[in-house]
Scaffold this active site. Sequence first.
Site, mmCIF file in Angstrom:
data_model
loop_
_atom_site.group_PDB
_atom_site.id
_atom_site.type_symbol
_atom_site.label_atom_id
_atom_site.label_comp_id
_atom_site.label_asym_id
_atom_site.label_seq_id
_atom_site.Cartn_x
_atom_site.Cartn_y
_atom_site.Cartn_z
ATOM 1 N N CYS A 2 -2.141 6.016 3.631
ATOM 2 C CA CYS A 2 -1.180 6.616 4.564
ATOM 3 C C CYS A 2 0.126 5.832 4.608
ATOM 4 O O CYS A 2 0.138 4.615 4.432
ATOM 5 C CB CYS A 2 -1.763 6.630 5.962
ATOM 6 S SG CYS A 2 -3.335 7.471 6.085
ATOM 7 N N ARG A 27 1.905 5.813 -2.771
ATOM 8 C CA ARG A 27 0.750 5.172 -2.144
ATOM 9 C C ARG A 27 -0.511 6.035 -2.246
ATOM 10 O O ARG A 27 -1.603 5.533 -2.037
ATOM 11 C CB ARG A 27 1.049 4.898 -0.667
ATOM 12 C CG ARG A 27 2.164 3.908 -0.457
ATOM 13 C CD ARG A 27 2.561 3.859 0.998
ATOM 14 N NE ARG A 27 1.516 3.297 1.825
ATOM 15 C CZ ARG A 27 1.457 2.030 2.201
ATOM 16 N NH1 ARG A 27 2.391 1.196 1.816
ATOM 17 N NH2 ARG A 27 0.484 1.598 2.975
ATOM 18 N N TRP A 73 -3.723 10.150 4.098
ATOM 19 C CA TRP A 73 -4.841 10.064 3.159
ATOM 20 C C TRP A 73 -6.074 10.201 4.036
ATOM 21 O O TRP A 73 -6.396 9.293 4.807
ATOM 22 C CB TRP A 73 -4.799 8.714 2.459
ATOM 23 C CG TRP A 73 -5.716 8.564 1.290
ATOM 24 C CD1 TRP A 73 -5.477 8.935 0.000
ATOM 25 C CD2 TRP A 73 -7.004 7.939 1.283
ATOM 26 N NE1 TRP A 73 -6.542 8.589 -0.797
ATOM 27 C CE2 TRP A 73 -7.495 7.981 -0.028
ATOM 28 C CE3 TRP A 73 -7.800 7.361 2.273
ATOM 29 C CZ2 TRP A 73 -8.734 7.471 -0.387
ATOM 30 C CZ3 TRP A 73 -9.040 6.845 1.925
ATOM 31 C CH2 TRP A 73 -9.489 6.898 0.596
ATOM 32 N N ASN A 99 -1.294 4.801 10.901
ATOM 33 C CA ASN A 99 -2.052 4.320 9.732
ATOM 34 C C ASN A 99 -3.224 3.499 10.260
ATOM 35 O O ASN A 99 -3.041 2.714 11.191
ATOM 36 C CB ASN A 99 -1.196 3.398 8.862
ATOM 37 C CG ASN A 99 -0.182 4.161 8.042
ATOM 38 O OD1 ASN A 99 -0.122 5.386 8.092
ATOM 39 N ND2 ASN A 99 0.618 3.425 7.288
ATOM 40 N N GLY A 100 -4.375 3.622 9.627
ATOM 41 C CA GLY A 100 -5.533 2.836 10.056
ATOM 42 C C GLY A 100 -6.615 3.728 10.621
ATOM 43 O O GLY A 100 -6.625 4.946 10.386
ATOM 44 N N GLU A 480 -10.978 -3.939 -17.160
ATOM 45 C CA GLU A 480 -9.697 -3.428 -16.666
ATOM 46 C C GLU A 480 -9.274 -2.186 -17.457
ATOM 47 O O GLU A 480 -8.758 -1.224 -16.884
ATOM 48 C CB GLU A 480 -8.640 -4.543 -16.744
ATOM 49 C CG GLU A 480 -7.228 -4.132 -16.397
ATOM 50 C CD GLU A 480 -7.036 -3.573 -15.003
ATOM 51 O OE1 GLU A 480 -7.964 -3.640 -14.165
ATOM 52 O OE2 GLU A 480 -5.952 -3.018 -14.742
ATOM 53 N N LYS A 484 -8.610 1.529 -15.883
ATOM 54 C CA LYS A 484 -7.370 2.304 -16.069
ATOM 55 C C LYS A 484 -7.707 3.734 -16.498
ATOM 56 O O LYS A 484 -7.140 4.680 -15.992
ATOM 57 C CB LYS A 484 -6.452 1.666 -17.128
ATOM 58 C CG LYS A 484 -5.752 0.393 -16.722
ATOM 59 C CD LYS A 484 -4.623 0.578 -15.746
ATOM 60 C CE LYS A 484 -5.019 0.477 -14.322
ATOM 61 N NZ LYS A 484 -5.423 -0.702 -13.693
ATOM 62 N N GLU A 487 -9.228 5.740 -13.624
ATOM 63 C CA GLU A 487 -8.281 5.999 -12.540
ATOM 64 C C GLU A 487 -7.369 7.180 -12.832
ATOM 65 O O GLU A 487 -7.146 8.014 -11.973
ATOM 66 C CB GLU A 487 -7.384 4.763 -12.308
ATOM 67 C CG GLU A 487 -8.062 3.651 -11.553
ATOM 68 C CD GLU A 487 -7.145 2.451 -11.349
ATOM 69 O OE1 GLU A 487 -7.135 1.902 -10.248
ATOM 70 O OE2 GLU A 487 -6.429 2.065 -12.295
ATOM 71 N N HIS A 503 -28.741 -4.454 -24.104
ATOM 72 C CA HIS A 503 -29.620 -4.508 -22.932
ATOM 73 C C HIS A 503 -29.530 -3.243 -22.081
ATOM 74 O O HIS A 503 -29.881 -3.265 -20.901
ATOM 75 C CB HIS A 503 -29.285 -5.734 -22.081
ATOM 76 C CG HIS A 503 -29.462 -7.028 -22.813
ATOM 77 N ND1 HIS A 503 -30.673 -7.415 -23.337
ATOM 78 C CD2 HIS A 503 -28.580 -8.004 -23.142
ATOM 79 C CE1 HIS A 503 -30.532 -8.588 -23.945
ATOM 80 N NE2 HIS A 503 -29.273 -8.970 -23.849
ATOM 81 N N LYS A 602 -2.502 3.548 -3.549
ATOM 82 C CA LYS A 602 -1.939 2.325 -4.101
ATOM 83 C C LYS A 602 -2.356 1.123 -3.263
ATOM 84 O O LYS A 602 -2.664 0.062 -3.775
ATOM 85 C CB LYS A 602 -0.416 2.451 -4.127
ATOM 86 C CG LYS A 602 0.304 1.245 -4.694
ATOM 87 C CD LYS A 602 0.191 1.231 -6.192
ATOM 88 C CE LYS A 602 0.775 0.004 -6.834
ATOM 89 N NZ LYS A 602 0.101 -0.285 -8.103
HETATM 90 C C1 G6P Z 1 -6.412 0.018 -4.902
HETATM 91 C C2 G6P Z 1 -5.530 0.418 -6.061
HETATM 92 C C3 G6P Z 1 -5.852 -0.438 -7.276
HETATM 93 C C4 G6P Z 1 -5.710 -1.906 -6.922
HETATM 94 C C5 G6P Z 1 -6.594 -2.284 -5.720
HETATM 95 C C6 G6P Z 1 -6.272 -3.679 -5.213
HETATM 96 O O1 G6P Z 1 -7.722 0.384 -5.151
HETATM 97 O O2 G6P Z 1 -5.704 1.790 -6.370
HETATM 98 O O3 G6P Z 1 -4.951 -0.127 -8.319
HETATM 99 O O4 G6P Z 1 -6.045 -2.692 -8.016
HETATM 100 O O5 G6P Z 1 -6.332 -1.392 -4.640
HETATM 101 O O6 G6P Z 1 -4.958 -3.687 -4.748
HETATM 102 P P1 G6P Z 1 -4.114 -4.980 -4.424
HETATM 103 O O7 G6P Z 1 -2.832 -4.454 -3.838
HETATM 104 O O8 G6P Z 1 -4.902 -5.775 -3.417
HETATM 105 O O9 G6P Z 1 -3.918 -5.710 -5.681
#
Ligand code: G6P
Length: 607
Positions: A2, A27, A73, A99-100, A480, A484, A487, A503, A602
């Site tokens: 949010c 975000r 959100w 927000n929250g 990672e 990606k 996501e 395994h 985000k």
């Molecule tokens: C969310 C984002 C990710 C990010 C993670 C940690 O899940 O979608 O892309 O890696 O938060 O975010 P930060 O701001 O703590 O690095």
Amino acid sequence: MCGIVGYCGNKPASGILLEGLRRLEYRGYDSAGICVGTDTGLKVIKKTGKIRDLKAIVPEESFGHNGIGHTRWATHGGVTDENAHPHTDCSGKISVVHNGIIENYNQLKDKLLAKGHVFKSETDTEVIAHLVEDIYTGNLTQAVRETVKHLKGTYGIVVMHYDNPNLLVGARNGSPLILGVSDNEMFVASDVNAMISYTKQVVYLEDGEIISITPDGFEISDFHEKNISRPINEVDWEFESFEKGNFEHFMLKEIFEQKESVMRGMAGRLNINLATGHLGGLNMTNSELLNIERVIIVAAGTSFHAGLVASYLLESLARIPASAELASELRYRNPIIQKNALYFVVSQSGETADTLFALRELKRKGAKVLGICNVVGSTIARETDGGVYIHSGPEIAVASTKAFTSQLVALYIFTLLMARMKDMSFEAGSEFAKQMFSLPDIMDKALSKADEIKKLAKKYNFARSFLFLGRGINYPVAMEGALKLKEISYIHAEGFSAAEIKHGPIALINEVTPSLFLVPDDRLREKVISNMKEVKARKGKVIAIAVEGDKEVAQIADDIITVPHVSEFIYPFVMIIPLQLFAYYMAIELGRDVDQPRNLAKSVTVE
Ligand code: G6P
């Protein structure tokens, strides 16, 4: 997640609010709305979908003297127009964005219903509007102060009242609120992006504080009415950083920007004369650093993967036991704080709830905690005992790319600093620093393979599941790469140690489940090649990211993308680039919303 924006000043508000919301889009959100004060009443316009859908139903000519806006959100209540913010009270004179999460909203709602309040949404937020209505007797700041005393949970809220046309009142407890100061106008937002095109002068609100904002000034006080004075800070991010420039997506722009962002993170931090690292913000003396017996890196998502890479490096070069922990898990594990342990919390946004709460738990237990953050002035940056800003510049795409490599830079420099205080020789330190300085060049070479990777994505767009396989320091890089792909393309992908496939994961191998192997020319190369052969023997397709000139790998793999030869510990910087590009082009192939993938945010400010 949010986002909040608020405006009061001498310009018509609605256009400014919509522009602010557009800058919060990154975000992640599912609905949006604004409430604007006009001479005849508060006008609330809200809608599920994108900001462009909201814009389509807002009068084209900007109007109103003050207002609040929100990107939602969904947490409590489905994605509907009614559940979108702002929320109003029964009279329609009070409007709130939040927000929250208000944890006790059910109890509050029952009490308000019994008093005759009528609710229009299923959200936790709406109780705030009705509570303010219940308490208000003419002073909005006072009413908000009384209201928050009833709230349990986390919130950043901004409230407006029709009877106070030049006033916005905000309160913060666990969700960021930032004031933007300009001439005869004020902004309030959950992150600076919303107001960066109007002002760079900001004031950060702390938890437990209330802010009253008029076009001419602001007053901060705590929940018990004590006045607080707070300096105005200047944000050093450039407005251009929030634009896509010639790139089709922010993600692609940020992938290509890495050769500059890693440089920014190194500037002034590598001392060639002493062959060591220098990190001014650690707030620790050399003898305190020397006493560190263990390093624990705590983070979520991509930042966690950066922490995992760094844990390999710290152990190998600085010879300090090191590990990375998921913040969400650590917090609830009643962690044992070892004497002389140093904790790093790593967070691009500096607002991730899981990481923030883990930090608070660690500090409560007396641990020494440093931060590695990108967003200056963010909550984690302010609550840590010291730390490092990675200076990668604003990262707008939800999928993190340049922040990852910049987090590595900060952790690599810390490792060099520690290693040089321990066993690393001057020559080895110089060599390491030299390799760090060569990062922009070698990353540029890796980026030059973009067109080949685009073709690869076209070839493999049939696959619905991928394995990403690496060893040693490149194992977290494989994780990672898989993250990606998940996501932004929504294709199932998992990262494993190549050694582990036998395994279990090898059972997944078939003609339509490709494996993407990371094959640097390091001491584990032969072993990875054996794993590649195992996959090939089971009719699995193999894509290899290998070193220029590696003929053996080229013969085994169905497809190969080459990266320049670098020393063992530098490979994560070059291996990650093809993986970021592969995810990007796969998402494009499949027509996905690259910068704002479904269901993701985000900055995840709830647990
Ligand atoms: C969310 C984002 C990710 C990010 C993670 C940690 O899940 O979608 O892309 O890696 O938060 O975010 P930060 O701001 O703590 O690095």
